[in-house]
Design an enzyme around this catalytic site. Structure first.
Site, PDB file in Angstrom:
ATOM      1  N   HIS A  84      89.600  17.626  34.445  1.00 55.74           N
ATOM      2  CA  HIS A  84      89.925  17.979  33.059  1.00 55.74           C
ATOM      3  C   HIS A  84      91.390  17.737  32.719  1.00 55.74           C
ATOM      4  O   HIS A  84      92.064  18.572  32.132  1.00 55.74           O
ATOM      5  CB  HIS A  84      89.555  19.441  32.763  1.00 55.74           C
ATOM      6  N   GLU A 116      81.337  17.458  21.999  1.00 51.68           N
ATOM      7  CA  GLU A 116      81.810  17.495  20.621  1.00 51.68           C
ATOM      8  C   GLU A 116      82.526  16.218  20.194  1.00 51.68           C
ATOM      9  O   GLU A 116      83.136  15.532  21.013  1.00 51.68           O
ATOM     10  CB  GLU A 116      82.800  18.656  20.437  1.00 51.68           C
ATOM     11  N   TYR A 143      77.924  26.790  33.128  1.00 54.29           N
ATOM     12  CA  TYR A 143      77.021  26.144  34.075  1.00 54.29           C
ATOM     13  C   TYR A 143      76.164  27.147  34.837  1.00 54.29           C
ATOM     14  O   TYR A 143      75.073  26.809  35.299  1.00 54.29           O
ATOM     15  CB  TYR A 143      77.808  25.271  35.059  1.00 54.29           C
ATOM     16  N   TYR A 175      90.334  24.993  17.898  1.00 57.18           N
ATOM     17  CA  TYR A 175      88.933  24.588  17.970  1.00 57.18           C
ATOM     18  C   TYR A 175      88.083  25.473  18.888  1.00 57.18           C
ATOM     19  O   TYR A 175      86.926  25.175  19.137  1.00 57.18           O
ATOM     20  CB  TYR A 175      88.858  23.100  18.319  1.00 57.18           C
TER      21      TYR A 175
END
Length: 206
Positions: A40, A133, A154, A143
């Site tokens: 990430h 998204e 998960y 957001y």
């Protein structure tokens, strides 16, 4: 190395290509703070028509940094090409929040493209278990990740959907089930005239 437990962070550098050599390399931006883990990072770059540079910065699989105003993780960042901060960034001159931040509450934005007509930044980001998204980040907006998502954890735990917290900006589009978006462009060619200025993205799943 992945899984080595060391602290890591993404960075953006600029340099000068001289023949086959890259010279005068200078780091102009870094993810703050560095974190453990190997995922990430985000790390997509997009130059706007005004010359400003957008950098997508993931939350490094640590959730909380996306809502931490002292961190630029889980954010869309906007800087000048030399790494300085544009005077019109939304948080310039405000205490307690980084001035390089354009928008916050993002998970792992892995696509970035500038709309050929409006000049606005569009991104896609990986959701958790579903809820991928497409967003059009607006200056100063939040957001919602990890407080809201149209996906779930998960391990099956539910995450409140976007409509439950209207103070957070909702995605322009989302997928459930997940599609795992990868790569993002606006089509500007002539061969497929009906697609001109359409957003194209790849899928890794579904």
């Amino acid at each position: 190395e992945a899984g080595d437990g060391g602290l890591k962070g993404g960075a953006v550098a600029r340099g000068r290509l001289d023949g086959n050599e890259l010279r005068d390399v200078t780091v102009i931006w870094r993810q703050v703070p560095k974190m453990t883990g190997s995922g990430h990072y985000g790390g997509r770059l997009a130059f706007a028509p005004d010359g400003k540079l957008f950098v997508t910065s993931g939350e490094r699989q640590h959730f909380d940094p996306a809502q931490d105003p002292t961190s630029n993780l889980g954010k869309i960042v906007r800087i000048n090409p030399d790494g300085s901060i544009p005077d019109d960034n939304p948080f310039v001159g405000k205490s307690g929040i980084r001035a390089d931040v354009w928008s916050s509450g993002h998970r792992n934005p892995l696509g970035a493209a500038i709309h050929p007509q409006s000049g606005r930044l569009w991104i896609h980001e990986m959701g958790p278990r579903h809820g991928d998204e497409v967003n059009v980040p607006e200056p100063g907006k939040n957001y919602g990740w990890p407080i809201v998502s149209n996906g779930d954890h998960y391990d099956g735990r539910a995450i409140p959907d976007h409509p439950t917290r209207p103070e957070f900006a909702a995605p322009a589009y989302f997928w459930r089930p997940a599609v795992s978006p990868s790569g993002l462009i606006f089509y500007t060619g002539d061969r497929f005239a009906g697609w001109r200025n359409s957003l194209l993205l790849g899928w890794l799943s579904s």
